[in-house]
Design a protein around this motif. Structure first.
Motif, mmCIF file in Angstrom:
data_model
loop_
_atom_site.group_PDB
_atom_site.id
_atom_site.type_symbol
_atom_site.label_atom_id
_atom_site.label_comp_id
_atom_site.label_asym_id
_atom_site.label_seq_id
_atom_site.Cartn_x
_atom_site.Cartn_y
_atom_site.Cartn_z
ATOM 1 N N SER A 171 0.748 -0.522 0.504
ATOM 2 C CA SER A 171 -0.127 0.227 0.315
ATOM 3 C C SER A 171 0.725 1.168 -0.186
ATOM 4 O O SER A 171 2.286 0.944 0.195
ATOM 5 N N ASP A 172 0.098 2.035 -0.802
ATOM 6 C CA ASP A 172 0.986 3.341 -0.845
ATOM 7 C C ASP A 172 1.543 3.942 1.455
ATOM 8 O O ASP A 172 2.087 4.892 1.023
ATOM 9 N N LYS A 173 0.679 3.943 1.642
ATOM 10 C CA LYS A 173 1.090 4.707 3.119
ATOM 11 C C LYS A 173 2.390 3.365 3.663
ATOM 12 O O LYS A 173 2.618 4.140 4.998
ATOM 13 N N TYR A 174 2.355 2.272 2.745
ATOM 14 C CA TYR A 174 3.526 1.972 3.770
ATOM 15 C C TYR A 174 4.806 2.226 2.964
ATOM 16 O O TYR A 174 5.018 2.646 1.618
ATOM 17 N N GLY A 175 6.149 2.150 3.643
ATOM 18 C CA GLY A 175 7.177 2.107 2.986
ATOM 19 C C GLY A 175 8.471 2.843 3.835
ATOM 20 O O GLY A 175 8.092 2.724 5.098
ATOM 21 N N LYS A 176 9.705 3.423 3.040
ATOM 22 C CA LYS A 176 10.286 4.435 3.896
ATOM 23 C C LYS A 176 10.130 5.239 4.402
ATOM 24 O O LYS A 176 9.119 6.455 4.568
ATOM 25 N N LEU A 177 10.122 5.457 5.572
ATOM 26 C CA LEU A 177 9.907 6.726 6.822
ATOM 27 C C LEU A 177 11.274 7.744 6.793
ATOM 28 O O LEU A 177 12.270 6.719 7.092
ATOM 29 N N GLU A 178 11.142 8.825 6.365
ATOM 30 C CA GLU A 178 12.106 9.624 6.621
ATOM 31 C C GLU A 178 11.998 10.763 7.121
ATOM 32 O O GLU A 178 10.596 11.629 7.529
ATOM 33 N N ARG A 179 12.595 11.944 8.450
ATOM 34 C CA ARG A 179 12.294 13.189 8.339
ATOM 35 C C ARG A 179 12.374 13.415 9.559
ATOM 36 O O ARG A 179 10.845 13.295 10.267
ATOM 37 N N GLY A 180 12.064 12.104 10.183
ATOM 38 C CA GLY A 180 11.383 12.261 12.067
ATOM 39 C C GLY A 180 12.428 11.614 12.594
ATOM 40 O O GLY A 180 13.342 11.169 13.272
ATOM 41 N N GLN A 181 10.960 10.984 14.070
ATOM 42 C CA GLN A 181 12.328 10.216 15.578
ATOM 43 C C GLN A 181 11.124 8.594 15.700
ATOM 44 O O GLN A 181 10.207 8.324 15.220
#
Length: 325
Positions: A171-181
């Protein structure tokens, strides 16, 4: 996250103890038959042909709890769910994990459990967005999608025959996470709910409460159309070729605004406060702690102080008492 020891004075200790006793009283009244300790008898009806599961044993014709936890009943199965234990994945869980290895046609992901999970190349959406068979070229370009130490969000798909849990991110909501903690909390503080992705538009923050105890607090990035993104990239490349360098405005657009960064840190500290106090982590309580810190004009680092933690415990006791009444 390292446990933070609160340096409480005598007055703060008394206030915190009163708030916790009030919370314990409210909890015991609402769940008097659910919580058990070791050697407690579990009321069952033997005529239903019950099945004894994990955390239970039979002694003198009674079902006895062998661990501390909450009694769960699934059809005829009766078992005790331990409150303080390592995360055990279940199909459909929303997770936040960290890539630890890029292997053949798969990524190995650390999910805060007894063993790592596996994310197959065929279980993700490729950057082009086209549903097709994975080719050897896609396998060679796996590091362009996820590489070691990348933080990703995914969903538990199933349990493989070798005992490894398999993930998927189609899904588009899954994937790589950036700019955060990325914040680590005990997994039992994050309850399974229908919604684990929370877009806080008023703060520009994306909050993901992973069932495995990994909480992501990052910048909320609006999804753009693929054609629109391509047009922007082409215009930026054209301007760069004309001017000979990348403009300052383009660089500023790629950075997280200061106000959003402050909101990310404040929400992250709200999660840490709940973890310190051992309270369930929900979006409603996090927003209340955020608003409480701003109403008291506290700096971000002051949220981890002893006085604010005691105040949060008192407010939470009053909130639960109001909801119960």
């Amino acid at each position: 996250m390292r446990e933070i020891e609160l340096a409480l004075n005598q007055t703060q200790k008394i206030r915190l103890q009163r708030a916790l006793e009030k919370l314990q009283c409210l909890c015991s009244k609402s769940k008097s038959n659910a919580s058990v300790t070791v050697a407690d008898a579990i009321p069952v009806n033997y005529e239903d042909g019950i099945l004894k599961g994990h955390g239970t044993s039979e002694l003198d014709g009674e079902v006895i709890a062998t661990v501390c936890g909450v009694v769960e009943r699934v059809n005829k199965l009766v078992y005790v769910r331990s409150l303080r234990s390592r995360y055990k994945p279940e199909t459909g869980d929303i997770l936040v994990g960290r890539v630890v290895e890029v292997a053949q046609k798969r990524w190995r992901v650390e999910i805060h459990s007894n063993q790592d999970a596996v994310l197959m190349l065929s279980s993700i959406t490729l950057p082009d967005g086209i549903q097709r068979r994975r080719t050897p070229v896609d396998e060679l370009n796996m590091r362009n999608i996820f590489e070691e130490n990348d933080v990703i969000s995914a969903e538990v798909r199933n349990l493989q025959h070798d005992g490894t849990w398999q993930l998927h991110a189609r899904s588009d909501k899954y994937g790589k996470l950036e700019r955060g903690q990325l914040i680590t909390v005990p997994s039992y503080l994050v309850k399974r709910r229908k919604q684990h992705f929370h877009q806080l538009d008023q703060y520009g923050v994306l909050l993901i409460l992973g069932c495995n105890g990994y909480v992501w607090v990052g910048e909320l990035i609006e999804a753009k159309d693929v054609m629109e993104v391509d047009d922007v990239k082409e215009s930026e490349q054209t301007n760069a070729n004309i001017s000979g360098y990348t403009s300052v405005e383009v660089k500023e657009q790629s950075q997280t605004p200061l106000e959003t960064r402050q909101n990310i840190c404040r929400i992250a500290n709200a999660v840490r406060v709940l973890s310190i106090l051992g309270f369930n982590i929900t979006i409603e309580v996090i927003v209340e702690i955020f608003n409480l810190s701003t109403s008291l004009n506290l700096d971000i680092h002051e949220m981890l102080g002893a006085e604010f933690c005691v105040t949060v415990a008192e407010k939470e006791a009053d909130r639960r008492n109001t909801l119960r009444g």
